[in-house]
Scaffold this active site. Structure first.
Site, short mmCIF file in Angstrom:
data_model
loop_
_atom_site.label_atom_id
_atom_site.label_comp_id
_atom_site.label_asym_id
_atom_site.label_seq_id
_atom_site.Cartn_x
_atom_site.Cartn_y
_atom_site.Cartn_z
N CYS A 95 -6.59 0.92 2.83
CA CYS A 95 -7.59 2.01 2.83
C CYS A 95 -7.45 2.92 1.63
CB CYS A 95 -7.46 2.83 4.10
SG CYS A 95 -7.84 1.91 5.58
N GLU B 18 0.86 -1.18 0.00
CA GLU B 18 0.00 0.00 0.00
C GLU B 18 0.90 1.23 0.00
OE1 GLU B 18 -2.83 0.41 3.23
OE2 GLU B 18 -3.78 2.08 2.17
N ASN C 52 -12.03 -3.37 0.38
CA ASN C 52 -10.87 -3.62 1.23
C ASN C 52 -11.29 -4.10 2.61
OD1 ASN C 52 -8.26 -3.46 2.47
ND2 ASN C 52 -8.86 -1.46 3.27
N GLU C 53 -11.84 -3.18 3.38
CA GLU C 53 -12.05 -3.47 4.81
C GLU C 53 -13.41 -2.92 5.19
OE1 GLU C 53 -8.50 -3.16 7.93
OE2 GLU C 53 -9.66 -1.33 7.79
O1 AHR Z 1 -2.23 -1.47 6.77
C1 AHR Z 1 -2.70 -0.22 7.14
C2 AHR Z 1 -4.21 -0.13 7.06
O2 AHR Z 1 -4.79 -1.00 7.96
C3 AHR Z 1 -4.80 -0.53 5.75
O3 AHR Z 1 -4.80 0.51 4.86
C4 AHR Z 1 -6.19 -0.90 6.11
O4 AHR Z 1 -6.73 -1.87 5.24
C5 AHR Z 1 -6.09 -1.34 7.54
O5 AHR Z 1 -7.00 -0.67 8.33
#
Ligand code: AHR
Length: 646
Positions: A232, A37, A363-364
């Site tokens: 994120c 990322e 993603n999350e």
């Molecule tokens: O790894 C850092 C962050 O942690 C990532 O962007 C997210 O997916 C998670 O909350």
């Protein structure tokens, strides 16, 4: 809590039986991978080797990172816009030079400076034009922070049409905090844009490519997959700031720069100069995955922005463009060169398909708003591309309401893989090494997509990557390995962090402008990944897996192709443990190698200045027929490497 795992007392001898002739599950080649990322300056300012910050003047403040310099000369610097408007690269600057004797110009500060090395060549390029036949000369200088010149070159011949001018400059000294100056002499107006400086020594020597030392560290992990671009960052703080892969491909000057969402994310780690140039875009991610021999795993926005921020959702009836992005991405990666997207891939230098097999949707995300969108994606993707495996999310937490709700839905949906995230205390990792022992064997497979043990914080950036955190992860990873029948992918997160520009820690690899340091967590991951094997074999104590009893954790795998047996032993206590290994089902060579990872203290860590304080060492042990007497060091991970015959 800590005391529970770190008791110092007299230890019994432990018998561990390894049933090396009885493989119980395949290990997927994707088992251990990396999560990339652009956080902590991982891409811009990190692995993307561009040394010029704000090269196209598209930061919110167009001259951020640039400063005027006068050397017995004068001038003005004015940011302006292309006419007709250029959507992807709206601005350039013009400089009115009044320096017939001396020089006037601009200094670029780089990403916390520029790292340059003595004797190395740096390739400079700039798009420029002059007005009214102005006779302007540009001197390019690399300097140290005090202005001492460490390399220079001169460019002339600017004409009335935009043209890219190139020149190479050689550094006379190594300097981590170098700057670049563009000094103009003469009189008149010059327009410039896309000011770029790259080392010529990049990963695979690609012009405009990636930082070689950082990619080599990643390559050494032998990752089975590369997850990108986040995290994120996929979601964006709001939807306009989301990651859109289509704006990251094609010529670099046509890629639309946006703010990096980590720029303002963490209150006490604000990074106002953090933007995404997308010089490392989706083509480069696919190419990197190919270089690494890793399966590419792109994660796409599912019509939701980050639920920790704006939490916007796209109305269901307007989801089509998002789904189309997923379909077009498959075409970009895999489509024939006769198609629109396949043609673009070919024009970027890769006519062969990238052989994409996985796509992550979201993603999350959590709650119903995720699943109602996920279902629509899944329906279309499965219909049009049944060959692509879909990864769905389970939210940001390892347990709790969001997680339980997600799994209630996931059990109905049965996606190919479920991405679980856990950022937890080391004690949690030690206590949860059995997490997957009781997961449904007929349910979706698991992608442990983001994990890291989050322990004690101290001043030094790298300190949170303590040996204790790595040891706890190692214990947990024996559980992932033992459960490789359902755990098909695992990656630590985040991957990279600049010691002077991080927003989030711990991280797997730390770097500055010239150096790189693997954390203890990196070496743990490397040992698991380098000795990943092809099949799990039982490692039993008293007939059950050894997972935390008396602070010992064990897992075992064989590599049927190489004729190797790898046993991982973690001792999380402060005393050595005597272990009798009985290895059944194969004939062993007379000695075994051991890779040992340990530290003097639980809170020791590797730093940029002392990168190998915690580093694997090698020794060997005698094998007596099928038996090995082994003593684990206190607080250690040992990987025992046996050669065998059936
Ligand atoms: O790894 C850092 C962050 O942690 C990532 O962007 C997210 O997916 C998670 O909350």
């Amino acid at each position: 809590m800590l005391v529970m795992y770190l008791s110092v007392s007299a230890q019994p001898v432990h018998d561990i039986k390894i049933l090396a002739g009885k493989p119980v599950a395949d290990i997927k080649p994707t088992m251990w991978g990396v999560f990339f990322e652009d956080i902590n300056f991982a891409a811009d300012g990190g692995v993307y080797a561009e040394l010029v910050k704000n090269r196209s003047f598209e930061f919110s403040l167009p001259l951020m990172g640039w400063r005027q310099v006068r050397e017995k000369g004068n001038g003005r610097v004015v940011p302006t816009f292309y006419t007709p408007a250029d959507e992807s690269n709206p601005r350039y600057i013009y400089i009115v030079v009044d320096a017939p004797e001396g020089a006037f110009g601009l200094m670029n500060e780089g990403f916390r400076g520029m790292g340059i090395r003595k004797g190395e060549n740096y390739n400079f390029s700039v798009k420029a034009r002059v007005h009214d036949k102005a006779d302007i000369t540009m001197r390019l200088e690399l300097t140290d922070p005090d202005g001492k010149v460490l390399g220079e070159a001169v460019l002339t011949g600017f004409g009335p049409e935009w043209r890219t001018h190139k020149i190479t400059v050689t550094a006379s000294e190594t300097e981590a905090k170098a700057r670049m100056r563009l000094m103009f002499s003469g009189r008149g107006r010059i327009d410039i844009d896309m000011v770029s400086l790259f080392p010529s020594d990049t990963w695979k020597g690609r012009p405009g490519g990636l930082r070689r030392d950082l990619v080599e560290m990643i390559a050494d992990l032998k990752p089975g997959f590369l997850r990108f671009p986040g995290g994120c960052i996929v979601e964006g703080r709001d939807l306009t700031n989301r990651y859109q892969w289509k704006t990251t491909v094609g010529p670099v000057e046509e890629r639309r720069m946006i703010m990096n969402r980590w720029n303002v994310e963490i209150r006490n780690r604000q990074t106002p100069d953090y933007f995404q140039s997308f010089g490392l875009g989706f083509f480069e991610y696919f190419q990197l995955a190919e270089d690494l021999g890793a399966e590419p795993l792109p994660i796409l926005n599912c019509g939701m922005s980050c639920q920790f921020n704006a939490a916007e959702v796209v109305p269901l009836e307007e989801l089509d463009p998002y789904i189309q992005d997923a379909l077009d991405l498959i075409a970009f990666a895999n489509g024939p060169v006769t198609t629109e997207w396949g043609r673009l891939r070919a024009s970027m230098g890769h006519p062969e398909p990238f052989n994409l097999k996985y796509i992550g949707i979201g993603n999350e995300q959590w709650e119903e708003q995720y699943f109602e969108r996920y279902r629509i994606f899944e329906k279309v993707l499965k219909e049009k591309h049944p060959e692509i495996m879909i990864v769905s999310g389970s939210g940001p937490y390892a347990s709790g309401d969001y997680f339980d709700y997600a799994w209630q839905e996931l059990r109905k949906l049965q996606p190919d893989l479920v991405d679980e995230h856990y950022y937890m205390r080391p004690e949690w990792f030690l206590a949860n090494a059995t997490r997957y022992d009781n997961y449904d064997r007929n349910g979706p497979k698991i992608f442990a997509g983001e994990y890291a043990a989050h322990g004690r914080e101290a001043d030094e950036a790298e300190s949170r990557n303590s040996w204790y955190s790595a040891l706890a992860e190692a214990a947990f990873m024996t559980g992932l390995e033992r459960n490789a029948d359902i755990v098909h992918m695992a990656s630590y997160a985040p991957l990279l962090a600049h010691v002077e520009a991080w927003q989030w820690r711990p991280d797997l690899i730390w770097f500055d402008n010239l150096n790189v340091a693997g954390t203890p967590n990196y070496y743990v991951h490397k040992l698991f990944s380098n000795y990943s094997g092809t099949h799990v074999v039982p490692a039993l104590s008293g007939g059950i897996p050894l997972s935390g009893a008396d602070s010992i954790y064990a897992s075992a795998v064989i590599d049927q192709n190489a004729g190797k047996l790898y046993i991982k032993l973690v001792n999380s206590s402060k005393s050595a443990k005597k272990i009798n290994l009985a290895i059944e089902g194969v004939t062993l060579a007379k000695t075994a190698d051991v890779e040992l990872l340990t530290a003097k203290n639980l809170y020791d860590f590797n730093s940029i200045t002392n990168p190998k304080l915690i580093f694997p060492s090698k020794k060997s042990v005698a094998v007596k027929g099928r038996r090995v007497d082994f003593e684990t060091e206190p607080i250690s991970l040992s990987v025992l490497i046996f050669s065998y015959r059936k």
